[in-house]
Scaffold this motif. Structure first.
Motif, PDB file in Angstrom:
ATOM      1  N   GLY A 197       6.985   0.912   1.900  1.00 23.15           N
ATOM      2  CA  GLY A 197       5.486   1.501   1.595  1.00 23.15           C
ATOM      3  C   GLY A 197       5.404   1.470   0.137  1.00 23.15           C
ATOM      4  O   GLY A 197       4.604   1.082  -0.571  1.00 23.15           O
ATOM      5  N   VAL A 198       6.655   1.430  -0.604  1.00 23.37           N
ATOM      6  CA  VAL A 198       6.629   1.056  -2.097  1.00 23.37           C
ATOM      7  C   VAL A 198       6.354  -0.043  -2.478  1.00 23.37           C
ATOM      8  O   VAL A 198       5.535  -0.615  -3.239  1.00 23.37           O
ATOM      9  N   THR A 199       7.104  -1.146  -1.751  1.00 23.03           N
ATOM     10  CA  THR A 199       6.906  -2.467  -2.115  1.00 23.03           C
ATOM     11  C   THR A 199       5.163  -2.793  -1.861  1.00 23.03           C
ATOM     12  O   THR A 199       4.747  -3.594  -2.602  1.00 23.03           O
ATOM     13  N   ARG A 200       4.691  -2.287  -0.716  1.00 17.29           N
ATOM     14  CA  ARG A 200       3.359  -2.558  -0.393  1.00 17.29           C
ATOM     15  C   ARG A 200       2.317  -1.989  -1.353  1.00 17.29           C
ATOM     16  O   ARG A 200       1.390  -2.723  -1.643  1.00 17.29           O
ATOM     17  N   PHE A 201       2.492  -0.750  -1.956  1.00 15.22           N
ATOM     18  CA  PHE A 201       1.877  -0.091  -3.029  1.00 15.22           C
ATOM     19  C   PHE A 201       1.738  -1.082  -4.132  1.00 15.22           C
ATOM     20  O   PHE A 201       0.628  -1.275  -4.806  1.00 15.22           O
ATOM     21  N   ILE A 202       2.896  -1.425  -4.796  1.00 19.38           N
ATOM     22  CA  ILE A 202       3.022  -2.214  -5.848  1.00 19.38           C
ATOM     23  C   ILE A 202       2.410  -3.519  -5.618  1.00 19.38           C
ATOM     24  O   ILE A 202       1.628  -3.720  -6.630  1.00 19.38           O
ATOM     25  N   SER A 203       2.554  -4.236  -4.624  1.00 16.31           N
ATOM     26  CA  SER A 203       2.046  -5.413  -4.429  1.00 16.31           C
ATOM     27  C   SER A 203       0.411  -5.250  -4.447  1.00 16.31           C
ATOM     28  O   SER A 203      -0.375  -6.139  -5.179  1.00 16.31           O
ATOM     29  N   ARG A 242      -4.874  -5.977  -7.679  1.00 14.79           N
ATOM     30  CA  ARG A 242      -6.129  -5.568  -8.139  1.00 14.79           C
ATOM     31  C   ARG A 242      -6.067  -5.654  -9.555  1.00 14.79           C
ATOM     32  O   ARG A 242      -7.334  -5.871 -10.055  1.00 14.79           O
ATOM     33  N   TYR A 243      -5.036  -6.036 -10.270  1.00 15.99           N
ATOM     34  CA  TYR A 243      -4.956  -6.241 -11.708  1.00 15.99           C
ATOM     35  C   TYR A 243      -4.998  -7.973 -11.919  1.00 15.99           C
ATOM     36  O   TYR A 243      -4.677  -8.221 -13.061  1.00 15.99           O
ATOM     37  N   GLY A 244      -4.927  -8.623 -10.586  1.00 15.94           N
ATOM     38  CA  GLY A 244      -5.094 -10.012 -10.952  1.00 15.94           C
ATOM     39  C   GLY A 244      -3.845 -10.673 -11.092  1.00 15.94           C
ATOM     40  O   GLY A 244      -3.866 -12.081 -11.343  1.00 15.94           O
ATOM     41  N   ILE A 245      -2.742 -10.079 -10.703  1.00 13.41           N
ATOM     42  CA  ILE A 245      -1.639 -10.834 -10.543  1.00 13.41           C
ATOM     43  C   ILE A 245      -1.364 -11.715  -9.387  1.00 13.41           C
ATOM     44  O   ILE A 245      -1.835 -11.205  -8.184  1.00 13.41           O
ATOM     45  N   ALA A 246      -1.212 -12.910  -9.366  1.00 13.02           N
ATOM     46  CA  ALA A 246      -1.536 -13.885  -8.278  1.00 13.02           C
ATOM     47  C   ALA A 246      -0.251 -13.855  -7.275  1.00 13.02           C
ATOM     48  O   ALA A 246      -0.479 -14.213  -6.149  1.00 13.02           O
ATOM     49  N   LEU A 247       1.018 -13.593  -7.879  1.00 10.91           N
ATOM     50  CA  LEU A 247       2.456 -13.660  -6.994  1.00 10.91           C
ATOM     51  C   LEU A 247       1.964 -12.831  -5.862  1.00 10.91           C
ATOM     52  O   LEU A 247       1.615 -11.618  -5.886  1.00 10.91           O
ATOM     53  N   GLU A 248       2.171 -13.261  -4.704  1.00 10.36           N
ATOM     54  CA  GLU A 248       1.964 -12.471  -3.379  1.00 10.36           C
ATOM     55  C   GLU A 248       2.781 -11.339  -3.236  1.00 10.36           C
ATOM     56  O   GLU A 248       2.210 -10.189  -2.926  1.00 10.36           O
ATOM     57  N   GLU A 249       3.993 -11.541  -3.538  1.00 10.75           N
ATOM     58  CA  GLU A 249       5.000 -10.361  -3.695  1.00 10.75           C
ATOM     59  C   GLU A 249       5.476 -10.192  -4.982  1.00 10.75           C
ATOM     60  O   GLU A 249       6.594 -10.772  -5.155  1.00 10.75           O
ATOM     61  N   PRO A 250       5.058  -9.506  -5.911  1.00  7.81           N
ATOM     62  CA  PRO A 250       5.424  -9.203  -7.334  1.00  7.81           C
ATOM     63  C   PRO A 250       6.685  -8.629  -7.296  1.00  7.81           C
ATOM     64  O   PRO A 250       7.599  -9.112  -8.225  1.00  7.81           O
ATOM     65  N   ILE A 257      -2.286   2.992 -10.127  1.00 11.27           N
ATOM     66  CA  ILE A 257      -1.691   2.672 -11.354  1.00 11.27           C
ATOM     67  C   ILE A 257      -2.786   2.301 -12.300  1.00 11.27           C
ATOM     68  O   ILE A 257      -3.708   1.407 -12.200  1.00 11.27           O
ATOM     69  N   GLY A 258      -2.767   3.243 -13.242  1.00 11.92           N
ATOM     70  CA  GLY A 258      -3.946   3.099 -14.343  1.00 11.92           C
ATOM     71  C   GLY A 258      -3.860   1.956 -15.228  1.00 11.92           C
ATOM     72  O   GLY A 258      -2.828   1.453 -15.447  1.00 11.92           O
ATOM     73  N   PRO A 259      -4.930   1.817 -15.983  1.00  9.69           N
ATOM     74  CA  PRO A 259      -4.948   0.489 -16.996  1.00  9.69           C
ATOM     75  C   PRO A 259      -3.880   0.522 -17.984  1.00  9.69           C
ATOM     76  O   PRO A 259      -3.168  -0.451 -18.319  1.00  9.69           O
ATOM     77  N   LEU A 260      -3.656   1.879 -18.606  1.00  9.37           N
ATOM     78  CA  LEU A 260      -2.582   1.889 -19.674  1.00  9.37           C
ATOM     79  C   LEU A 260      -0.987   1.589 -19.307  1.00  9.37           C
ATOM     80  O   LEU A 260      -0.350   0.801 -19.664  1.00  9.37           O
ATOM     81  N   SER A 261      -0.866   2.026 -17.792  1.00  8.94           N
ATOM     82  CA  SER A 261       0.353   1.853 -17.441  1.00  8.94           C
ATOM     83  C   SER A 261       0.246   0.435 -16.981  1.00  8.94           C
ATOM     84  O   SER A 261       1.565  -0.326 -17.126  1.00  8.94           O
ATOM     85  N   ALA A 262      -0.645  -0.282 -16.337  1.00 13.88           N
ATOM     86  CA  ALA A 262      -0.610  -1.507 -16.104  1.00 13.88           C
ATOM     87  C   ALA A 262      -0.503  -2.430 -17.313  1.00 13.88           C
ATOM     88  O   ALA A 262       0.304  -3.407 -17.269  1.00 13.88           O
ATOM     89  N   ARG A 263      -0.930  -1.937 -18.457  1.00 17.00           N
ATOM     90  CA  ARG A 263      -0.752  -2.772 -19.664  1.00 17.00           C
ATOM     91  C   ARG A 263       0.840  -2.807 -20.043  1.00 17.00           C
ATOM     92  O   ARG A 263       1.363  -3.806 -20.640  1.00 17.00           O
ATOM     93  N   GLU A 264       1.358  -1.377 -20.042  1.00 18.29           N
ATOM     94  CA  GLU A 264       2.549  -1.208 -20.479  1.00 18.29           C
ATOM     95  C   GLU A 264       3.609  -2.112 -19.634  1.00 18.29           C
ATOM     96  O   GLU A 264       4.475  -2.623 -20.148  1.00 18.29           O
TER      97      GLU A 264
END
Ligand SMILES: [Zn+2]
Length: 257
Positions: free
Chosen positions: A64-70, A75-83, A244-251
């Motif tokens: 569930g953790v891997t799925r959540f992060i992916s 949502r933030y536009g990361i193209a990698l299927e499994e980051p 995951i909010g925008p500031l965390s996504a930026r960090e």
């Protein structure tokens, strides 16, 4: 005099270690390739309950953790299927060094070096693919510990020490704590007020623009709790209620500056 020499030597070692950590951080937050994270369960209290819990632990309980992060990365536009991929490794018999709550600067530096040594030592025994990030999952029998010690991570040392309850009923909460500590290892900071535990506005809110502002429908991962009013926040039920909010996504490098 002796104290000054000791601190100077420790600081010098730390400068070298920090240089390596900077390189590591660069490779793990470029998000061009899947980052492999190893989860290493270990009993925190040596109890029969935590041992039995660790024995039944399987990969499915962590997926569930891997799925959540992916999902959040996409949502933030990361193209990698499994980051990122969180993999369960066999349980360890020796727990990581603990940081005393009142530890001073020298004790903290020493602890971080001990933890780096522990990480190196534990990973050196792995013959198959070694993970880039190591999370040590310390399981506690809920009957022996009503509250857990604070989880700690080396924000730039690709290592996290995560305290969890050895209970199936706590698994959804455990996955939130694991995801939170995992983000620390990528450089995300906490977004709650250390005195009240309340999420900080706006960075600790999943949807700061929502109107009316309360109750929020989701919690921000690095704030931990879900604000239901200006002075009350509750634990989310599971990662389904977390963003995951925008500031965390930026960090963590999902939004480029
Ligand atoms: Zn935290």
């Amino acid at each position: 005099m002796w104290r000054t020499i000791r601190i100077t030597v420790l600081l010098l070692i730390l400068v070298v270690v920090a240089g390596q950590a900077w390189l590591d951080k660069h490779t793990t937050t470029s998000w061009q390739r899947t980052v492999f994270v190893g989860a290493f369960p270990v009993s925190a209290d040596g109890s029969a309950v935590s041992r039995a819990y660790i024995e039944q632990l399987d990969q499915g309980q962590l997926d569930g953790v891997t799925r959540f992060i992916s999902a959040e990365a996409h949502r933030y536009g990361i193209a990698l299927e499994e980051p990122l991929e969180l993999r369960l490794y066999p349980a360890l018999s020796e727990a990581p060094p603990v940081l005393a709550p009142q530890a001073g600067i020298a004790a903290r530096i020493l602890w971080s070096l001990k933890l780096r040594y522990y990480r190196w030592h534990m990973l050196s025994r792995i013959s198959r693919a070694r993970p880039q990030i190591a999370l040590f999952l310390l399981y506690h029998d809920p009957a022996l510990a009503s509250a857990l010690p604070h989880s700690a991570g080396l924000q730039r040392g690709l290592t996290g020490v995560v305290h969890l309850f050895a209970s199936r009923a706590q698994e959804a909460q455990n996955r939130i704590v694991i995801a939170h500590e995992l983000l620390h290892t990528f450089g995300a900071t906490d977004k709650y007020d250390p005195d009240t535990g309340l999420p900080q506005f706006p960075e600790g809110y999943a949807d700061p623009e929502q109107s009316p502002r309360y109750p929020q429908e989701q919690a921000e991962l690095m704030a931990g709790r879900l604000p239901v009013s200006a002075d009350k926040a509750v634990m989310p039920e599971g990662l389904g209620e977390v963003r995951i909010g925008p500031l965390s996504a930026r960090e963590i490098g999902w939004i480029k500056p």
